[in-house]
Design a protein around this motif. Sequence first.
Motif, PDB file in Angstrom:
ATOM      1  N   GLU A   1       0.839  -1.201   0.000  1.00  0.00           N
ATOM      2  CA  GLU A   1       0.000   0.000   0.000  1.00  0.00           C
ATOM      3  C   GLU A   1       0.875   1.252   0.000  1.00  0.00           C
ATOM      4  OE1 GLU A   1      -3.190  -0.150  -0.230  1.00  0.00           O
ATOM      5  OE2 GLU A   1      -3.781  -2.143   0.487  1.00  0.00           O
ATOM      6  N   HIS A   2       0.324   2.354  -0.558  1.00  0.00           N
ATOM      7  CA  HIS A   2       0.963   3.672  -0.507  1.00  0.00           C
ATOM      8  C   HIS A   2      -0.006   4.611   0.216  1.00  0.00           C
ATOM      9  CE1 HIS A   2       4.230   2.669  -3.360  1.00  0.00           C
ATOM     10  NE2 HIS A   2       3.324   1.814  -3.829  1.00  0.00           N
ATOM     11  N   LEU A   3       0.391   5.068   1.382  1.00  0.00           N
ATOM     12  CA  LEU A   3      -0.507   5.842   2.242  1.00  0.00           C
ATOM     13  C   LEU A   3       0.221   7.032   2.835  1.00  0.00           C
ATOM     14  CD1 LEU A   3      -1.876   2.778   4.240  1.00  0.00           C
ATOM     15  CD2 LEU A   3      -3.118   3.980   2.434  1.00  0.00           C
ATOM     16  N   ASP A   4      -0.593   8.066   3.196  1.00  0.00           N
ATOM     17  CA  ASP A   4       0.027   9.143   3.977  1.00  0.00           C
ATOM     18  C   ASP A   4       0.139   8.703   5.424  1.00  0.00           C
ATOM     19  OD1 ASP A   4      -2.449   9.519   5.271  1.00  0.00           O
ATOM     20  OD2 ASP A   4      -3.087  11.006   3.794  1.00  0.00           O
ATOM     21  N   LEU A   5       0.820   9.488   6.235  1.00  0.00           N
ATOM     22  CA  LEU A   5       1.148   9.054   7.594  1.00  0.00           C
ATOM     23  C   LEU A   5      -0.099   8.771   8.420  1.00  0.00           C
ATOM     24  CD1 LEU A   5       3.232   8.491   9.750  1.00  0.00           C
ATOM     25  CD2 LEU A   5       3.259  10.931  10.298  1.00  0.00           C
ATOM     26  N   GLU A   6      -1.102   9.662   8.368  1.00  0.00           N
ATOM     27  CA  GLU A   6      -2.292   9.474   9.189  1.00  0.00           C
ATOM     28  C   GLU A   6      -3.029   8.196   8.824  1.00  0.00           C
ATOM     29  OE1 GLU A   6      -6.480  11.790  10.344  1.00  0.00           O
ATOM     30  OE2 GLU A   6      -5.004  12.748   9.031  1.00  0.00           O
ATOM     31  N   ASN A   7      -3.220   7.977   7.518  1.00  0.00           N
ATOM     32  CA  ASN A   7      -3.921   6.769   7.084  1.00  0.00           C
ATOM     33  C   ASN A   7      -3.107   5.507   7.360  1.00  0.00           C
ATOM     34  OD1 ASN A   7      -6.347   7.854   6.104  1.00  0.00           O
ATOM     35  ND2 ASN A   7      -5.325   8.540   4.219  1.00  0.00           N
ATOM     36  N   MET A   8      -1.776   5.645   7.301  1.00  0.00           N
ATOM     37  CA  MET A   8      -0.935   4.483   7.590  1.00  0.00           C
ATOM     38  C   MET A   8      -1.052   4.070   9.052  1.00  0.00           C
ATOM     39  SD  MET A   8       3.152   3.985   7.022  1.00  0.00           S
ATOM     40  CE  MET A   8       3.008   4.113   5.247  1.00  0.00           C
ATOM     41  N   VAL A   9      -1.034   5.045   9.960  1.00  0.00           N
ATOM     42  CA  VAL A   9      -1.178   4.746  11.382  1.00  0.00           C
ATOM     43  C   VAL A   9      -2.533   4.091  11.644  1.00  0.00           C
ATOM     44  CG1 VAL A   9      -1.351   5.747  13.688  1.00  0.00           C
ATOM     45  CG2 VAL A   9       0.411   6.546  12.122  1.00  0.00           C
ATOM     46  N   ASN A  10      -3.594   4.633  11.041  1.00  0.00           N
ATOM     47  CA  ASN A  10      -4.935   4.051  11.214  1.00  0.00           C
ATOM     48  C   ASN A  10      -5.008   2.642  10.632  1.00  0.00           C
ATOM     49  OD1 ASN A  10      -6.017   6.283  12.518  1.00  0.00           O
ATOM     50  ND2 ASN A  10      -6.607   7.284  10.597  1.00  0.00           N
ATOM     51  N   TYR A  11      -4.387   2.454   9.476  1.00  0.00           N
ATOM     52  CA  TYR A  11      -4.409   1.154   8.807  1.00  0.00           C
ATOM     53  C   TYR A  11      -3.756   0.083   9.679  1.00  0.00           C
ATOM     54  CZ  TYR A  11      -3.666  -2.290   5.057  1.00  0.00           C
ATOM     55  OH  TYR A  11      -3.666  -3.432   4.293  1.00  0.00           O
ATOM     56  N   VAL A  12      -2.549   0.371  10.173  1.00  0.00           N
ATOM     57  CA  VAL A  12      -1.831  -0.593  10.996  1.00  0.00           C
ATOM     58  C   VAL A  12      -2.584  -0.876  12.292  1.00  0.00           C
ATOM     59  CG1 VAL A  12       0.295  -1.019  12.296  1.00  0.00           C
ATOM     60  CG2 VAL A  12       0.408   0.004  10.014  1.00  0.00           C
ATOM     61  N   SER A  13      -3.148   0.177  12.900  1.00  0.00           N
ATOM     62  CA  SER A  13      -3.865   0.013  14.170  1.00  0.00           C
ATOM     63  C   SER A  13      -5.122  -0.824  14.003  1.00  0.00           C
ATOM     64  CB  SER A  13      -4.222   1.387  14.754  1.00  0.00           C
ATOM     65  OG  SER A  13      -3.062   2.154  14.969  1.00  0.00           O
ATOM     66  N   MET A  14      -5.844  -0.623  12.908  1.00  0.00           N
ATOM     67  CA  MET A  14      -7.040  -1.427  12.659  1.00  0.00           C
ATOM     68  C   MET A  14      -6.682  -2.897  12.414  1.00  0.00           C
ATOM     69  SD  MET A  14      -9.919   0.148  12.914  1.00  0.00           S
ATOM     70  CE  MET A  14     -10.979  -0.942  11.977  1.00  0.00           C
ATOM     71  N   LYS A  15      -5.649  -3.123  11.616  1.00  0.00           N
ATOM     72  CA  LYS A  15      -5.214  -4.495  11.371  1.00  0.00           C
ATOM     73  C   LYS A  15      -4.751  -5.163  12.676  1.00  0.00           C
ATOM     74  CE  LYS A  15      -5.729  -4.989   6.906  1.00  0.00           C
ATOM     75  NZ  LYS A  15      -6.647  -6.025   6.349  1.00  0.00           N
ATOM     76  N   TYR A  16      -4.039  -4.385  13.481  1.00  0.00           N
ATOM     77  CA  TYR A  16      -3.552  -4.898  14.765  1.00  0.00           C
ATOM     78  C   TYR A  16      -4.726  -5.331  15.640  1.00  0.00           C
ATOM     79  CZ  TYR A  16      -1.309  -4.759  19.389  1.00  0.00           C
ATOM     80  OH  TYR A  16      -0.844  -5.055  20.646  1.00  0.00           O
TER      81      TYR A  16
ATOM     82  N   MET B   1       3.631   7.228  17.695  1.00  0.00           N
ATOM     83  CA  MET B   1       2.379   7.513  16.971  1.00  0.00           C
ATOM     84  C   MET B   1       1.568   6.231  16.791  1.00  0.00           C
ATOM     85  SD  MET B   1       3.674   9.996  13.907  1.00  0.00           S
ATOM     86  CE  MET B   1       4.855  11.325  14.168  1.00  0.00           C
ATOM     87  N   PHE B   2       2.248   5.188  16.358  1.00  0.00           N
ATOM     88  CA  PHE B   2       1.567   3.915  16.149  1.00  0.00           C
ATOM     89  C   PHE B   2       1.085   3.314  17.466  1.00  0.00           C
ATOM     90  CE2 PHE B   2       3.864   4.367  12.195  1.00  0.00           C
ATOM     91  CZ  PHE B   2       3.059   3.743  11.249  1.00  0.00           C
ATOM     92  N   LEU B   3       1.945   3.339  18.474  1.00  0.00           N
ATOM     93  CA  LEU B   3       1.580   2.754  19.764  1.00  0.00           C
ATOM     94  C   LEU B   3       0.360   3.432  20.365  1.00  0.00           C
ATOM     95  CD1 LEU B   3       4.863   1.970  21.762  1.00  0.00           C
ATOM     96  CD2 LEU B   3       3.013   0.398  21.201  1.00  0.00           C
ATOM     97  N   LYS B   4       0.330   4.735  20.316  1.00  0.00           N
ATOM     98  CA  LYS B   4      -0.786   5.484  20.905  1.00  0.00           C
ATOM     99  C   LYS B   4      -2.110   5.088  20.262  1.00  0.00           C
ATOM    100  CE  LYS B   4      -2.285  10.218  21.903  1.00  0.00           C
ATOM    101  NZ  LYS B   4      -1.943  11.657  21.745  1.00  0.00           N
ATOM    102  N   GLU B   5      -2.125   4.987  18.936  1.00  0.00           N
ATOM    103  CA  GLU B   5      -3.361   4.641  18.231  1.00  0.00           C
ATOM    104  C   GLU B   5      -3.740   3.173  18.469  1.00  0.00           C
ATOM    105  OE1 GLU B   5      -6.742   5.411  16.067  1.00  0.00           O
ATOM    106  OE2 GLU B   5      -5.225   6.805  16.826  1.00  0.00           O
ATOM    107  N   MET B   6      -2.753   2.290  18.522  1.00  0.00           N
ATOM    108  CA  MET B   6      -3.029   0.869  18.794  1.00  0.00           C
ATOM    109  C   MET B   6      -3.679   0.685  20.151  1.00  0.00           C
ATOM    110  SD  MET B   6       0.446  -0.992  17.467  1.00  0.00           S
ATOM    111  CE  MET B   6       0.748  -1.377  15.744  1.00  0.00           C
ATOM    112  N   LYS B   7      -3.122   1.321  21.167  1.00  0.00           N
ATOM    113  CA  LYS B   7      -3.651   1.180  22.521  1.00  0.00           C
ATOM    114  C   LYS B   7      -5.061   1.743  22.621  1.00  0.00           C
ATOM    115  CE  LYS B   7       0.775   1.084  24.933  1.00  0.00           C
ATOM    116  NZ  LYS B   7       1.690   1.782  25.866  1.00  0.00           N
TER     117      LYS B   7
ATOM    118  N   SER C   1       2.776  -5.000  23.705  1.00  0.00           N
ATOM    119  CA  SER C   1       2.775  -4.293  22.423  1.00  0.00           C
ATOM    120  C   SER C   1       3.613  -5.087  21.437  1.00  0.00           C
ATOM    121  CB  SER C   1       3.341  -2.887  22.584  1.00  0.00           C
ATOM    122  OG  SER C   1       4.685  -2.936  23.017  1.00  0.00           O
ATOM    123  N   PRO C   2       3.402  -4.871  20.135  1.00  0.00           N
ATOM    124  CA  PRO C   2       4.199  -5.585  19.140  1.00  0.00           C
ATOM    125  C   PRO C   2       5.647  -5.087  19.144  1.00  0.00           C
ATOM    126  CG  PRO C   2       2.808  -3.944  18.089  1.00  0.00           C
ATOM    127  CD  PRO C   2       2.409  -3.979  19.533  1.00  0.00           C
ATOM    128  N   ILE C   3       6.480  -5.791  18.403  1.00  0.00           N
ATOM    129  CA  ILE C   3       7.883  -5.391  18.254  1.00  0.00           C
ATOM    130  C   ILE C   3       7.972  -4.204  17.311  1.00  0.00           C
ATOM    131  CG2 ILE C   3      10.143  -6.108  17.386  1.00  0.00           C
ATOM    132  CD1 ILE C   3       9.440  -7.474  19.948  1.00  0.00           C
TER     133      ILE C   3
END
Length: 904
Positions: free
Chosen positions: A780-795, A824-830, A845-847
């Motif tokens: 995927e090619h995403l901007d930072l905000e959408n990338m953080v949301n994408y990873v957090s939803m998948k997580y 950024m990623f950790l905050k959204e995941m939690k 949390s993941p690695i």
Amino acid sequence: MQRNSCSLVVEPYQPDLVIDIGKITLGETNRNNLQGNQKQQEKETLLQAACALLNSGGGVIRMEMTEEVEHAGELGLDLENALRELIQSLDLETFFETKQYRAYFYIFVKSWSSGSSDGSFMARICSLSPSLYRRSGTSKWPMDSRAAFDFLKTKKERAKQSIVHTLNEESSSSKTLRVTERDISEPNSAFHVFQKDWLAFQETLSFPESQTVEFKQFSTKHIQEYVKNIIPEYISAFANTGGGYLFIGVDDKTKKVLGCSKDKVDPVSLKTVIDKEISKLPIFHFCSSNAPVSYETKVIEVRIVSELYGYVCVLKVEPFCCVVFSRAPSSWMVEERKGIYPLTTEEWVRRMMDTDPELPEAFESQLSLSDSPPSCRPVYSKKGLKHKCDLQQYFFPVRPKQEKIRHSPEALWEELCKEHEGLEELIGQQLSPSTWGILIVSRSWAVDLGLQERQGVICDVLLIAHNNPPILFTILREQEAGGQDYCTYTAFTLKQKLVNMGGYTGKLCVMAKVLYLSPQSNAESVEVSESLIDYPLSYNLADAQQMEALLQALVIVLLSFPSFLSDQLGCKVLNLLTAQQYKIFSKNLRKNRELFIHGLPGSGKTVMAIKIIEKIKNVFHCKSNQILYICENQPLKNLISAKKICQAVTRKTFMKNIYEEIEHIIIDEAQNFRTENGPWYRKAKNITRRKKDCPGILWIFLDYFQTSHLCDSGLPSFRAQYPREKLSRVVRNADVIAHYLQEIMQNIRKNPPTNIPCESLQMFLKVEGVQGVPGNLKIEHLDLENMVNYVSMKYKDFLKNGYSPKDIAVLFSTANEVEIYKNMFLKEMKKRTISQTNDASTSASPIFDSIRRFSGLERNIVFGINSSATEPAIYYNLLLCLASRANQHLYILNLIDFNPELKI
């Protein structure tokens, strides 16, 4: 061995577990004449030995008969019935065979197995008694193994489904209310009697015995002993079945209050005895409350008119959240050095509830706990790899009868016969013309089994033949002290591992026999005793099916290794080496002291490194501090350090220090080494060559495809990397990821970095992958905000589907990016997972790491962030390294608004 009474002794210097239980009276007539105490003691001794052997891979019970029996081989009805009850009423011949020799009597015990031919339930382990009780109607009911398993399973599932406060609420409120609400509504109920301060002598209680009420009378003698004896079983029964009341001093038939005379019982000391006995009851928690048994004791006065006559004792027992035992379960195991020992309550529950772990669908079971001996661990392999049946046919095929004896491996046998004149004739003398089977040859079966090599052994040969028990031959040049002990102990270890590791469930013994080549190298031999015990004919391998089943167990023994999944699952799981890996592992270390192993990503280089370290220790009798493992990155170094099998350092640390005690070196991921701190290869070679007459081992694992820099690696030229082996079979990744790896490798071949020798890339024109392993690949090619949301939803979705944070890695191109983006990623995941569940797993949390630092490691799920942030010349190499880290699910996510200033 002479003894005056029965006892338990594990006999040394036998190729099997042999327990000598001393003198025993056998035969129906003889046993009927025994006094009760001696009869019971002998029975308990025999049962303890039988139970221990059943749970520990089988073996032999030896006893000395106190007198002749009327009928040869006769045990006695009480002993037969006790053994039959021990094996859950199965036929005695299934697990026990007997043989009498002069004044000695032998019972041959086959290993217990939870599988059964008729599909009936078989507990994971054998027990004389689970020591668990429940209420059934008006009685306490001892659970058998089947009922105990069902009970434990229910308790475990309840604890798993509910968090602790819900469990406590159900136990202390809803269950108790079922008793107390009814009691409160009935003026003369057990509840109201429990509130009273006195009762009238011979008063008739208005309620009968029931599931929640038990009446007992005081014993006329030894009152405290009587109470101590009944407390464990009744408290266990009530606590495990919703609670209730135990009245001591009430006639169970007439319901009359009889009590106990005041001059025979002291209320204070009686309560003290009860408290002490209940405090000793073993309990087991599936939940995390660690709450003790909840109960209340009340000693109520018994009066005649207004005069104190004596006392009634009432115990009110609350339902228990988990499991209360009357005593520790009666179950034993035996180990060669530890001897016979009872299982603790915790160990017994763990073994009873032991089941196969839930692994990803990419794995295929090779050995399941559902039909294996008690000490076995589950064995898995990746789907698409050869099954143990195929590996057995590949390494140890059972040929048709017409082909007689086959040698495996043939090349080693031919080499040994050239080196040692007379060897072929010597072995041939041990075989009859009709012998049909396979001779498995090794320079040291001890090393193959994880034992230390013995100097002076020419080779060990294992005979697996029709209508024979397995025989291990040890060949020595000449007779020497300790040769038979070596052979016997190797045979003992082999037998134990075939059952307790390989899962063989048939009747099994391994005979031990030493042969000698004469100094003149003719074919003369001197035999020593094979075994002091003559096994029944049923221990011979009856047909090809039995031979193949044994050889498949041998495949597991020789090819298995602890899976990296074990740490994630919290239980030990074994995987199998591939045929390619095993061939390299089987090399003669004395003839292959330096070796370069080129392995594709996911071909198991780190697994091989660990296995070779363990083999080095046994071949050269090394200690852990004499072997050095070197890698480039800290996480991989930490992984090896945790195994405590050697010293482990990074390349930079290696170049800083002096290693005077090191004799052998294993190097992993060598393609990413650099010479910035000096010539590491020359230093490693000098260390391993300090002993000119006996140089050490230097094995180097590398994969040029995964080179992550443009510097000089410090490796010798490709042509100088000799001798050389390769691992071309990719075993780690799902199909879709493996195909993607092949595409990337093709791009690397077309445009190789300048520091990679082109010849090395041509070694792997054909990549051998596994088929049928499901997985997922997304780019995927995403901007930072959408990338953080994408990873957090998948997580969040992965956690909902049963994965844990330990299964997931988020990898960035550079260490700099990890520091910038991680929070950024950790905050959204939690935020997403906390709103979803209160599960404790969300506290982990993941690695988060860089691709370079994660080299050599793996996870089921990998998110690769900004993989284009690297030198163009090694872009595909780094992409390959990233993709190969993922076992099942790979997400490559490129930032649209990538900041080039972050680029290293």
